[in-house]
Design an enzyme around this catalytic site. Structure first.
Site, mmCIF file in Angstrom:
data_model
loop_
_atom_site.group_PDB
_atom_site.id
_atom_site.type_symbol
_atom_site.label_atom_id
_atom_site.label_comp_id
_atom_site.label_asym_id
_atom_site.label_seq_id
_atom_site.Cartn_x
_atom_site.Cartn_y
_atom_site.Cartn_z
ATOM 1 N N SER A 141 0.863 -1.181 0.000
ATOM 2 C CA SER A 141 0.000 0.000 0.000
ATOM 3 C C SER A 141 0.892 1.220 0.000
ATOM 4 O O SER A 141 2.055 1.162 0.434
ATOM 5 C CB SER A 141 -0.892 0.000 1.244
ATOM 6 O OG SER A 141 -1.540 1.248 1.410
ATOM 7 N N TYR A 154 -2.542 -1.485 10.141
ATOM 8 C CA TYR A 154 -2.407 -1.446 8.685
ATOM 9 C C TYR A 154 -1.082 -0.796 8.293
ATOM 10 O O TYR A 154 -0.323 -1.333 7.475
ATOM 11 C CB TYR A 154 -3.575 -0.677 8.075
ATOM 12 C CG TYR A 154 -3.666 -0.773 6.573
ATOM 13 C CD1 TYR A 154 -4.164 -1.919 5.962
ATOM 14 C CD2 TYR A 154 -3.256 0.282 5.762
ATOM 15 C CE1 TYR A 154 -4.252 -2.012 4.578
ATOM 16 C CE2 TYR A 154 -3.343 0.195 4.376
ATOM 17 C CZ TYR A 154 -3.842 -0.945 3.789
ATOM 18 O OH TYR A 154 -3.920 -1.041 2.421
#
Length: 272
Positions: A141, A154
């Site tokens: 990401s 995350y």
């Protein structure tokens, strides 16, 4: 690497980027094992692809973080199509926002977003070295290069995924193992809106941060960008090119960048 006539496994293939990758691979002439924890979703994606490209895919339910089940995916691919050439470690979870996150939630994020990649590489890399080549594609990401407002699990696990992909390339790149690391910002998937649906202000702010940072891309567009990068054997895949500028700014003056991110976070809260 040209994907035509190659054998690929895509985890998290039941929806979103994973489903789009499986479809793009099949359209390019690859054979694909579509894996997802949600078995009906994986089967539905495979059926849709096979309707257009008969026999190109097989769907299966599997936990992408479980070594035995990863081994089962590799064996299934070998049995149906031949030795695995490409592994798309695409399955991912967001995780709850904030600091007060249970250890079990940390374990889940690290298992799915990082250890799943490590466990797959353990099984595949020795085979690839023996065969003279293979390709590992990690879905990380932009949060793995920058940060994630809201979810520590995350942000940390995606940073670790980028770090593992780098290490894999450095360590085995001269032995025929190719590695790419996908680092998008907003993509129109269910995962993008989990923070908004979390029922917390921090989670909602996290979703707003991603949506407002740049264009929200469609999964099919991301899949096309990924296959172009794989053909060129590029390590860092950035569907949102501005991420590279942000990353450069971060490295050029870390303290200034942190102050800017704090201001950005405050503005998102004030405007909602």
């Amino acid at each position: 690497m040209r994907v035509a006539d190659k054998v690929a496994i895509v985890t998290g293939g039941g929806a979103g980027i994973g489903a789009a990758l499986a479809a793009a691979l099949a359209a390019a002439g690859a054979k694909v094992v579509v894996s997802d924890l949600d078995e009906p979703a994986a089967l539905a994606v495979a059926d849709t692809i096979n309707a257009e490209h008969p026999g190109a895919t097989v769907g299966v339910g599997a936990d992408a973080a479980d070594t035995a089940q990863i081994s089962g995916l590799i064996e299934l691919a070998q049995r149906r199509f031949g030795p695995v050439d490409l592994y798309f470690a695409n399955a991912g979870v967001v995780g709850a926002p904030g600091l007060d996150v249970a250890d079990d939630d940390w374990d889940r994020a690290l298992d799915v977003n990082l250890r799943a990649h490590i466990r797959a590489a353990r099984l595949l890399v020795p085979q690839w070295i023996e065969r003279g080549g293979g390709y590992f594609i990690s879905t990380a990401s932009a949060a793995g290069l920058l940060t994630q407002i809201g979810s520590a699990t995350y942000s940390v696990s995606k940073h670790a995924a980028v770090g593992f992909a780098e290490w894999l390339s450095v360590t085995y790149g001269d032995q025929g193992v190719r590695v790419s690391c996908l680092c998008p910002m907003g993509v129109n998937t269910k995962l993008l809106y989990e923070g908004q649906d979390s029922g917390t202000e921090l989670g909602a702010t996290a979703t707003r941060a991603v949506v407002s940072a740049g264009e929200v891309l469609e999964p099919a567009d991301v899949a096309d960008i990924v296959l172009t990068a794989v053909a060129a054997e590029e390590f860092l895949i950035l569907p949102h090119p501005q991420v590279l500028d942000m990353y450069r700014h971060k490295g050029a003056d870390y303290d200034r960048w942190l102050r800017g991110i704090r201001r950005y976070q405050s503005s998102l809260r004030e405007n909602h």
